[in-house]
Scaffold this motif. Structure first.
Motif, short mmCIF file in Angstrom:
data_model
loop_
_atom_site.label_atom_id
_atom_site.label_comp_id
_atom_site.label_asym_id
_atom_site.label_seq_id
_atom_site.Cartn_x
_atom_site.Cartn_y
_atom_site.Cartn_z
N GLY A 31 19.44 17.70 62.23
CA GLY A 31 18.01 17.44 62.27
C GLY A 31 17.56 16.29 61.37
O GLY A 31 16.36 16.10 61.17
N GLY A 32 18.50 15.56 60.79
CA GLY A 32 18.14 14.42 59.96
C GLY A 32 18.11 14.70 58.47
O GLY A 32 17.79 13.81 57.68
N GLY A 33 18.43 15.93 58.07
CA GLY A 33 18.48 16.25 56.65
C GLY A 33 19.77 15.76 56.04
O GLY A 33 20.61 15.15 56.70
N ARG A 92 17.91 14.63 38.07
CA ARG A 92 17.05 13.47 38.37
C ARG A 92 17.40 12.89 39.74
O ARG A 92 16.52 12.47 40.48
CB ARG A 92 17.18 12.42 37.27
N GLN A 93 18.67 12.89 40.08
CA GLN A 93 19.07 12.40 41.41
C GLN A 93 18.63 13.35 42.51
O GLN A 93 18.25 12.91 43.60
CB GLN A 93 20.58 12.20 41.45
N VAL A 94 18.68 14.64 42.24
CA VAL A 94 18.16 15.61 43.23
C VAL A 94 16.68 15.32 43.47
O VAL A 94 16.22 15.30 44.62
CB VAL A 94 18.37 17.07 42.76
N ARG A 95 15.96 15.07 42.40
CA ARG A 95 14.53 14.75 42.53
C ARG A 95 14.32 13.48 43.35
O ARG A 95 13.39 13.40 44.15
CB ARG A 95 13.91 14.62 41.15
N ALA A 96 15.18 12.50 43.17
CA ALA A 96 15.05 11.23 43.90
C ALA A 96 15.45 11.35 45.36
O ALA A 96 14.78 10.80 46.24
CB ALA A 96 15.91 10.16 43.22
N HIS A 97 16.53 12.05 45.64
CA HIS A 97 17.12 12.05 46.99
C HIS A 97 16.81 13.30 47.81
O HIS A 97 16.90 13.27 49.04
CB HIS A 97 18.64 11.90 46.91
N GLY A 98 16.50 14.40 47.16
CA GLY A 98 16.31 15.67 47.87
C GLY A 98 14.96 15.77 48.54
O GLY A 98 13.94 15.37 47.97
N ARG A 99 14.96 16.30 49.73
CA ARG A 99 13.74 16.55 50.49
C ARG A 99 13.73 18.02 50.91
O ARG A 99 14.79 18.62 51.11
CB ARG A 99 13.67 15.68 51.76
N PRO A 100 12.55 18.61 51.04
CA PRO A 100 12.51 20.01 51.49
C PRO A 100 13.36 20.18 52.76
O PRO A 100 13.29 19.37 53.68
CB PRO A 100 11.03 20.25 51.76
N GLY A 101 14.17 21.22 52.75
CA GLY A 101 15.04 21.50 53.88
C GLY A 101 16.45 20.99 53.70
O GLY A 101 17.36 21.42 54.41
N ASP A 102 16.67 20.03 52.79
CA ASP A 102 18.01 19.55 52.51
C ASP A 102 18.82 20.65 51.83
O ASP A 102 18.28 21.69 51.45
CB ASP A 102 17.98 18.32 51.60
N VAL A 103 20.11 20.40 51.63
CA VAL A 103 21.00 21.36 50.98
C VAL A 103 21.70 20.67 49.81
O VAL A 103 22.17 19.54 49.94
CB VAL A 103 22.05 21.91 51.97
N LEU A 104 21.78 21.37 48.69
CA LEU A 104 22.57 20.94 47.53
C LEU A 104 23.71 21.93 47.35
O LEU A 104 23.48 23.13 47.25
CB LEU A 104 21.70 20.93 46.26
#
Length: 181
Positions: A31-33, A92-104
């Protein structure tokens, strides 16, 4: 080899969770995540292995999928560590690159890596699903994440070997789920 075989047999009961994770990750990526992954030392290598399998391919040919190993950008890691402290190197990188719905995906053999725990907490604040792959639980990283796979083994190298198997199983489920799409 005996310890590895015994740990693998104990871990086998967790494979249904890997199937659930793999199907969910496939939907996110399709879905583009994106997938973000982090860890320190050997766990960083496992995180990079996971992202390489998704951006490249695992066993089947398919389109590349968005996956980023957060330790892979050495300039960002060193700048963030210098300016904000090492505990914030991944958050800080999670904050920069992460979007709701993504997975870490957070990897840690001990489950106690402060910078990985901080990344998981940041992910959850952003609406990014955080999954832990750790050594024996319970542990602080498993508690900080939405879900966790723990490896019941006393030896760090055995935990890492099972982590690699878990990563390969996860990639296999992603490939199977995306087959024909």
């Amino acid at each position: 080899m005996e310890e590895l075989a015994e740990a693998a047999l104990r871990f086998r009961e967790r494979t249904p969770k890997i199937t659930v994770w793999g199907r969910r990750l496939a939907r996110v990526l399709d879905g583009g995540g994106r997938l973000l992954a982090c860890g320190n030392g050997g766990s960083a290598a496992e995180a990079q292995h996971l992202t390489a399998e998704l951006v490249g391919r695992y066993e089947d040919e398919r389109r590349p999928l968005a996956a980023i190993p957060l330790h892979g950008d050495t300039s960002a890691i060193t700048a963030i560590g210098n300016d904000y402290g090492p505990v914030n190197a991944f958050a800080r990188q999670v904050r920069a690159h992460g979007r709701p719905g993504d997975v870490l995906v957070c990897l840690s053999t001990s489950g106690r890596s402060a910078n990985v725990i901080a990344a998981a907490r940041q992910a959850r604040r952003l609406g990014v699903t955080a999954w832990a792959i750790t050594g024996p639980g319970p542990n602080p990283l498993a508690d900080a994440c939405d879900d966790a796979l723990t490896v019941d083994a006393g030896c760090t190298s055995t935990v890492q070997e099972i982590h690699l198997a878990a990563i390969h199983l996860l990639c296999g489920v992603v490939d199977d789920t995306l087959k024909g799409t």
